[in-house]
Motif scaffolding. Structure first.
Motif, PDB file in Angstrom:
ATOM      1  N   VAL A 216     106.424 -44.987 -59.752  1.00  0.00           N
ATOM      2  CA  VAL A 216     107.652 -44.226 -59.969  1.00  0.00           C
ATOM      3  C   VAL A 216     108.664 -44.513 -58.859  1.00  0.00           C
ATOM      4  O   VAL A 216     109.855 -44.731 -59.104  1.00  0.00           O
ATOM      5  CB  VAL A 216     107.323 -42.704 -60.034  1.00  0.00           C
ATOM      6  N   GLY A 217     108.165 -44.567 -57.614  1.00  0.00           N
ATOM      7  CA  GLY A 217     109.048 -44.745 -56.463  1.00  0.00           C
ATOM      8  C   GLY A 217     109.807 -46.072 -56.487  1.00  0.00           C
ATOM      9  O   GLY A 217     110.881 -46.193 -55.902  1.00  0.00           O
ATOM     10  N   THR A 218     109.239 -47.084 -57.167  1.00  0.00           N
ATOM     11  CA  THR A 218     109.917 -48.376 -57.227  1.00  0.00           C
ATOM     12  C   THR A 218     111.235 -48.243 -57.989  1.00  0.00           C
ATOM     13  O   THR A 218     112.214 -48.899 -57.679  1.00  0.00           O
ATOM     14  CB  THR A 218     109.006 -49.412 -57.932  1.00  0.00           C
ATOM     15  N   TYR A 219     111.240 -47.371 -59.006  1.00  0.00           N
ATOM     16  CA  TYR A 219     112.428 -47.258 -59.851  1.00  0.00           C
ATOM     17  C   TYR A 219     113.277 -46.034 -59.540  1.00  0.00           C
ATOM     18  O   TYR A 219     114.483 -46.037 -59.774  1.00  0.00           O
ATOM     19  CB  TYR A 219     112.009 -47.244 -61.334  1.00  0.00           C
ATOM     20  N   ILE A 220     112.617 -44.963 -59.054  1.00  0.00           N
ATOM     21  CA  ILE A 220     113.365 -43.739 -58.752  1.00  0.00           C
ATOM     22  C   ILE A 220     112.981 -43.332 -57.324  1.00  0.00           C
ATOM     23  O   ILE A 220     112.074 -42.512 -57.115  1.00  0.00           O
ATOM     24  CB  ILE A 220     112.998 -42.617 -59.772  1.00  0.00           C
ATOM     25  N   PRO A 221     113.638 -43.931 -56.336  1.00  0.00           N
ATOM     26  CA  PRO A 221     113.185 -43.766 -54.946  1.00  0.00           C
ATOM     27  C   PRO A 221     113.031 -42.300 -54.522  1.00  0.00           C
ATOM     28  O   PRO A 221     112.107 -41.977 -53.779  1.00  0.00           O
ATOM     29  CB  PRO A 221     114.268 -44.479 -54.143  1.00  0.00           C
ATOM     30  N   TRP A 222     113.909 -41.402 -55.007  1.00  0.00           N
ATOM     31  CA  TRP A 222     113.783 -40.014 -54.536  1.00  0.00           C
ATOM     32  C   TRP A 222     112.556 -39.312 -55.131  1.00  0.00           C
ATOM     33  O   TRP A 222     112.183 -38.234 -54.700  1.00  0.00           O
ATOM     34  CB  TRP A 222     115.072 -39.218 -54.775  1.00  0.00           C
ATOM     35  N   LEU A 223     111.898 -39.963 -56.094  1.00  0.00           N
ATOM     36  CA  LEU A 223     110.635 -39.398 -56.622  1.00  0.00           C
ATOM     37  C   LEU A 223     109.421 -40.163 -56.072  1.00  0.00           C
ATOM     38  O   LEU A 223     108.329 -40.085 -56.632  1.00  0.00           O
ATOM     39  CB  LEU A 223     110.627 -39.473 -58.148  1.00  0.00           C
TER      40      LEU A 223
END
Ligand code: HEM
Length: 500
Positions: A216-223
């Motif tokens: 998830v962090g690869t695409y939505i860094p704040w998550l």
């Protein structure tokens, strides 16, 4: 002395900060609206167009490009991503503007899996990557080096033919045979021996699977905290640690020259020997640590094993599904073999149809259909569109290989087209890019093509293959499954009958 700022100065700071933010937003909005971005599909909040990738991203993106054109801008979460689906766009990315697109995107999970991207495949473009690529291309995977491992391929292909022979008459699943062949060859050349038992196989499987997991962090860094909470990063750390420990032992053995039993490659240097020597060589001013050696070996396992077995699966599937092609290939091989028990690597040069079969298969089934992602490291133009620095770039070579503007009856498996066109493995033909092109092209082409040709030539020379339970050739299911490479969705079960 005032410790706390006065109300007026606080208000002033607040208002001026707000004005600044609004100005920056306005300037960036204004300059972006002036930019000519590629067409984009509609996106959702937070996930952008991630949901459009589905379980077969190469197919979903090909379908999207029908509506949005050969250069699209998608937002995968918050990562702007250009998808190129035509040979012209591919040429601009990998030739005209190769330098602008010669780097790879980075992520927390890749950093865990590859010692902070100290490997070759994911190292950012720069001096480190350039020096490492030179070592890998000229010392590990050069023509001469690939030739020096001829005896390894001969022995392992011979073993595989022996196993197929033992299963004659009954239904055999070819996938484990091909996995084992590729793993053994790769292990013997890279680390000096094939390890019996499943220890390394399981370590590698676990490690390589981590590259296919959605982070998830690869695409939505704040998550990105989700990856920690879900256990993904812990699993990646654990899989890397286990493989690291294994490789550490293997390197120590090499350093101490204590090789175990079963070393079938003791007359030549393996990749670890070569990398250890390169590490000592200080003449070109490039120094690297042991992590680099392990990261390169992980690349070699990642690049070499799955790609080879996937290809073998697809080539045989196409040959079984197309009896005309199988017959023609068997005739070519039988004529060159002149009754000898095995096909040798010298024979392969006299087999143009075999070479065409391998290329035609790579057109229809490129194992890495979107290549490895690249990233624009400077603002660039692509087919007249603006591509800002930091944009991720994918090239859909699966779609390009099936483009009816470039290929007559593209869905047909017709190797003859490669007898008359001039397409070779040098990466100059942007309608056929299974290994990519330009600076980031695959350095393992020679290595993989010879093992594919040798294995296929021997299998179809020695055996006739049919589908079990009377299933007709034309009914063979050709569904694929996306993963570290695009595999067959269902196992390839065959019944082999000896020919010679
Ligand atoms: C049929 C077999 C193979 C296929 C289809 C394949 C495909 C690819 C592709 C598509 C890329 C990315 C190219 C790009 O971004 O333009 C790549 C890169 C790479 N491949 Fe392969 N590969 C194969 C075999 C191998 C083998 C046998 C090795 C090593 C022994 C290998 C090592 C690598 C490495 C290290 C890179 C990264 C190069 C870089 O980023 O500079 N590959 N390969």
């Amino acid at each position: 002395m005032e410790i706390f700022p006065s109300f007026q100065s606080l208000l002033f700071t607040l208002v001026s900060s707000l004005t600044l933010i609004i100005c920056i937003k306005w300037i960036s909005y204004y300059s972006n609206t002036k930019k000519n971005f590629p067409p984009s599909p509609r996106r959702l909040p937070i996930i952008g167009s991630l949901h459009k990738l589905g379980s077969s991203p190469h197919r979903s993106l090909a379908a999207l490009s029908q509506n949005h054109g050969p250069v699209m801008l998608l937002h995968l979460g918050s990562v702007p991503t250009i998808v190129a689906s035509s040979s012209e766009a591919a040429q601009e990315i990998m030739k005209t503007h190769d330098l602008s697109f010669a780097s790879r995107p980075n992520s927390t999970i890749l950093n865990i899996l590859l010692y902070g991207c100290k490997d070759l495949a994911f190292a950012p473009n720069g001096e480190y990557w350039r020096q490492l690529k030179s070592i890998v291309a000229t010392q590990l995977l050069s023509n001469a080096q690939v030739k020096s491992f001829q005896h390894v391929r001969k022995e392992e292909v011979g073993d595989m033919i022996g196993m197929l022979g033992e299963g004659c008459g009954s239904s055999i699943d070819l996938t484990p045979l091909f996995d084992s062949l590729s793993e053994k060859v790769m292990c013997r050349v890279a680390i000096g021996r094939a390890y019996d038992g499943l220890k390394l196989t399981n370590l590698l499987k676990r490690y390589l699977t981590m590259f296919t997991r959605l982070s998830v962090g690869t695409y939505i860094p704040w998550l990105s905290w989700v990856d920690r909470v879900s256990g993904l990063l812990d699993q990646a750390e654990d899989a890397t640690k286990k493989l690291d420990e294994f490789l550490e032992d293997v390197i120590e053995e090499h350093v101490n020259k204590k090789r175990g039993d079963g070393d079938r490659n003791d007359e030549g240097k393996d990749f670890i020997d070569i990398l250890l020597n390169a590490q000592k060589d200080k003449t070109n001013g490039f120094s690297f640590q042991r992590d680099t050696i392990k990261a390169v070996i992980m690349d070699i396992f990642g690049g070499g094993i799955d790609n080879t077995s996937t290809n073998l699966e697809w080539i045989l599937s196409e040959l079984i599904k197309n009896p005309r092609v199988m017959k023609k290939l068997q005739n070519e091989i039988t004529e060159i073999a002149q009754g000898r028990s095995m096909i040798s690597e010298e024979d392969l040069e006299k087999m143009p149809y075999l070479k065409a079969v391998v290329k035609e298969n790579l057109r229809l089934h490129p194992p890495v259909p979107l290549l490895l992602p690249r990233i624009a490291t400077q603002d660039a133009k692509l087919m007249g569109y603006d591509v800002p620095s930091g944009t991720q770039v994918l090239v859909n070579v699966w779609k390009i290989g099936r483009d009816s503007r470039l290929w007559e009856e593209p869905e047909e498996f017709r190797p003859e087209r490669f007898l008359t066109n001039a397409i070779n493995y040098k990466g100059h033909h942007f309608e056929w890019l299974p290994f990519g092109a330009g600076r980031r092209t695959c350095p393992g082409i020679l290595f993989s093509v010879v093992i594919l040709e040798l294995a296929i030539a021997n299998i179809v020379y020695k055996f006739d293959l049919a589908l079990p339970n009377g299933v007709k050739c034309e009914d063979l299911d050709m569904s694929d499954k996306y993963g570290i490479t695009v595999h067959r969705k269902f196992p390839l079960l065959v019944v082999a009958t000896p020919r010679v």
